[in-house]
Design an enzyme around this catalytic site. Structure first.
Site: not given
Ligand code: ARG
Length: 455
Positions: A274, A287, A280, A153
């Site tokens: 980024s 992804e 970043k 979980h």
């Protein structure tokens, strides 16, 4: 090619709509191989002479070379790869080219081509899955007995070996490879000889034809053979499930690479920056891997929807089988090596993972301690639950509760209960095959290595 009974030529838009050369030309190898095998069988059956066969074979060889060298010049009238090859063959060898299509239909021809193409794709994707498994296995070997929190979980559950988590992804990929091997069996079945629907009237030795094309079996029913695309549906399911597996691995890697976890640092080569925020470093490789599952599932859904409710035998709807097939294969042929590279170059931060283990993750071990002293598990669970709450109320770790509190919690509790608070001891106790004790994980690594040497 089929103009004999037509007065008018095809509408320009309809021609564009109908043409599949744009995407099926990539089956040129398979189409020409199939035609060569067919020409050999035509001669065998006495339909063409040995000389005619040799002319056809030499011509097909020349067309093959044109495609291989990127010299093949398509014409707007080339409806699909089959007609394009035959048209060019005619230009090269003359009217004898018109004999190649004897006893054959594009219906059994295209089914043969797609099967041959899929056999190759299965091999390439199997190689890609295998390379990703190797990357996971190598990381698992390097991790030794390093520990990390195991999550259920997405909440800290129990300590596990980092190698155990890495190998959990190895085994789902192993099942993918088994599925691909199974799919390959049903793909390597020869439809050629089925003609348009009823079978060829020529005395073709279909078994020999199958062997010539590296296929293990021949289709048992010509009507089924020209419309069966189950092997593509199976392949697309394999691909979709590989996509799902990649997406789950990717999700773990994405969260583990966040500052909040800090369990893994991805190589610059598999990350991007980024344009706005200089600090970043984004896990774009993972992804995208997570995102690709969407189109892979879409490719499977597309084909199933095309197949649903089709009447028997060949229907032109079946031309819609190829784009999802090619898309899924292309997607994985790129995604798998990227996944392997991103995993192989990731740096796992063993000390950060270990530091994330907390004593509350050993609550089950306290319950197990009581169970070993004769307390029923349900009761032990309840007792430890109260201790966890007590620790929370005092704002201390479970292991920091005074010994008195433990002793008062249950008569079965002895002073040695505090020895439970040792993560290495916790994992070492989970020794059954498939569990996370170092010795069990080493056995898993042996098994995994064996999978890598078998083909
Ligand atoms: N381009 C067609 C396909 O991909 C080849 C078969 C055409 N057959 C026919 N009867 N028109 O399915």
């Amino acid at each position: 090619m089929w103009g004999g009974r037509f007065d008018e030529s095809i509408d320009a838009l309809m021609a564009r709509f109908n043409h599949s050369f744009r995407f099926d030309q990539r089956m040129w190898r398979e189409d020409i191989r199939g035609s060569m095998a067919w020409a050999r069988q035509l001669a065998q059956a006495g339909v063409i002479s040995a000389e005619e066969r040799d002319t056809l074979l030499a011509g097909l060889e020349a067309v093959f070379a044109e495609f291989a060298d990127g010299r093949f010049e398509a014409r707007p009238s080339d409806e699909d790869i089959h007609t394009a090859v035959e048209r060019r063959l005619g230009e090269l060898v003359g009217p004898v080219a018109g004999k190649l299509h004897t006893g054959r239909s594009r219906n059994d021809q295209v089914a043969t081509d797609v099967r041959l193409w899929t056999m190759g794709a299965i091999q390439r994707i199997d190689d890609g899955v295998r390379a990703l498994q190797q990357a996971l296995l190598t990381q698992a070997e390097a991790a030794g007995d390093a520990l990390m929190p195991g999550y259920t979980h997405l909440q800290r559950a129990q300590p596990v070996l980092l190698a155990h988590w890495l190998l959990s992804h190895f085994w789902s990929l192993q099942r993918d490879r088994e599925r691909l091997a199974d799919c390959a069996k049903r793909t390597a079945v020869l439809p050629l000889g089925s003609g348009a629907i009823a079978g060829t009237p020529l005395a073709i030795d279909r078994q020999a034809l199958a062997a010539d094309l590296g296929m293990a079996a021949i289709s048992p029913n010509s009507m089924d053979a020209v419309s069966d695309r189950d092997f593509i549906a199976e392949f697309l399911f394999c691909a979709a499930l590989i996509g799902v597996h990649l997406s789950r691995l990717a999700e773990d890697m994405i969260i583990y690479s966040s500052a909040e976890f800090g369990f893994v640092t991805l190589a610059d080569a598999y990350s991007t920056g980024s344009s706005l925020m200089p600090q970043k470093k984004n896990p774009d490789s993972f992804e995208l891997l997570r995102g690709k599952a969407g189109r892979l599932i879409g490719d499977l859904a597309t084909l199933l929807i095309v197949l649903k409710g089709l009447p028997s035998a060949y229907n032109k709807d079946l031309q819609e089988d190829k784009e999802p097939l090619f898309d899924a294969a292309d997607t994985l042929e790129l995604a798998l090596p990227v996944a392997a590279g991103a995993v192989a170059t990731a740096r796992f931060r063993y000390e950060r993972m270990r530091a994330a283990l907390d004593d509350a993750m050993l609550a089950t071990d306290v319950a197990d301690y009581l169970v070993a002293r004769g307390v029923p598990f349900r009761e032990a669970h309840h007792v430890v639950g109260r201790l966890v709450r007590e620790a929370e109320q005092r704002g201390v770790a479970l292991s920091a509760l005074p010994l008195d509190v433990f002793l008062a919690a249950h008569p079965a509790c002895g002073a040695d209960v505090l020895q439970v608070f040792n993560v290495d001891r916790s994992v070492a106790q989970r020794r059954v095959p498939g569990a996370t004790a170092p010795e069990a994980v080493h056995e898993q690594i042996v098994q995994a290595r064996r999978c890598m040497t078998e083909r």
